[in-house]
Design an enzyme around this catalytic site. Sequence first.
Site, mmCIF file in Angstrom:
data_model
loop_
_atom_site.group_PDB
_atom_site.id
_atom_site.type_symbol
_atom_site.label_atom_id
_atom_site.label_comp_id
_atom_site.label_asym_id
_atom_site.label_seq_id
_atom_site.Cartn_x
_atom_site.Cartn_y
_atom_site.Cartn_z
ATOM 1 N N HIS A 42 24.950 83.051 78.769
ATOM 2 C CA HIS A 42 25.224 84.094 79.759
ATOM 3 C C HIS A 42 26.731 84.218 79.979
ATOM 4 O O HIS A 42 27.441 83.212 79.973
ATOM 5 C CB HIS A 42 24.542 83.765 81.100
ATOM 6 N N GLU A 49 22.871 78.334 78.173
ATOM 7 C CA GLU A 49 21.632 77.985 78.875
ATOM 8 C C GLU A 49 20.976 76.763 78.235
ATOM 9 O O GLU A 49 20.925 76.644 77.022
ATOM 10 C CB GLU A 49 20.660 79.170 78.825
ATOM 11 N N CYS A 87 16.719 87.911 79.396
ATOM 12 C CA CYS A 87 17.520 86.926 78.672
ATOM 13 C C CYS A 87 16.688 85.692 78.390
ATOM 14 O O CYS A 87 16.638 85.201 77.260
ATOM 15 C CB CYS A 87 18.769 86.579 79.474
HETATM 16 N N1 PCA Z 1 21.223 90.228 81.249
HETATM 17 C C1 PCA Z 1 19.864 90.231 81.757
HETATM 18 C C2 PCA Z 1 19.075 91.056 80.792
HETATM 19 C C3 PCA Z 1 20.072 91.778 79.958
HETATM 20 C C4 PCA Z 1 21.350 91.136 80.235
HETATM 21 O O1 PCA Z 1 22.423 91.361 79.644
HETATM 22 C C5 PCA Z 1 19.340 88.830 82.034
HETATM 23 O O2 PCA Z 1 20.130 87.960 82.418
HETATM 24 O O3 PCA Z 1 18.142 88.585 81.911
#
Ligand code: PCA
Length: 201
Positions: free
Chosen positions: A166, A80, A142
Amino acid sequence: MKKLLITGFEPFLHFKTNPTMKIVEELNGKEINGYHIHGRILEVDFSKSGKQILDCWNEIQPDAVISLGLAAGRSAITPERIAINCNDGEQDNSGNLPSGEKIIEDGPDGLFSTLPIRSMVNRLKEENYPAAISNSAGAYLCNHVMYQILFMLKQNELKMPAGFIHIPASHELAVQIGKAPSWSQDDLTQAIRICIETLDT
Ligand code: PCA
């Protein structure tokens, strides 16, 4: 030896597993690229996860921080670029339902990752792992933990690689939820290992 704090999340919403947990369990205690890896799992809870990641940071005093989250539906590993000062999304695991509130009342609108996100993506692609920089971590947990750690580092004028990556669903999760692009758990772990190898390059 330098220390890396790597965090994953517990399962949330309708996802019965979270492949970030297995990556963290697998890498915890290992030494990669001159870093001793300290793995921790965070709760999917707006009222707790920020404090949890800051407590982990205080306990471990790491030299770098990589947080991981599941982005079911994405097909690539996506470091990100930025965290935004906003909590929003569906109910968390404790029933908190934010609707666009600021994470830190007088915090900046956005905080950029200090991970080498471009190098990570390039290295992953060289090794034939689909990867791309993401320009939005959303506004759910996240983004929340990414903002919390970057804000604390900025406030304290601490310079270190820190940010969020991610990951797609694992095959195990894709079987459960259906119609989601998925990777093997081993490939997910190997891709994050490559990201760690890219720190400080
Ligand atoms: N993904 C979520 C919250 C926990 C996770 O593993 C997110 O993308 O915010």
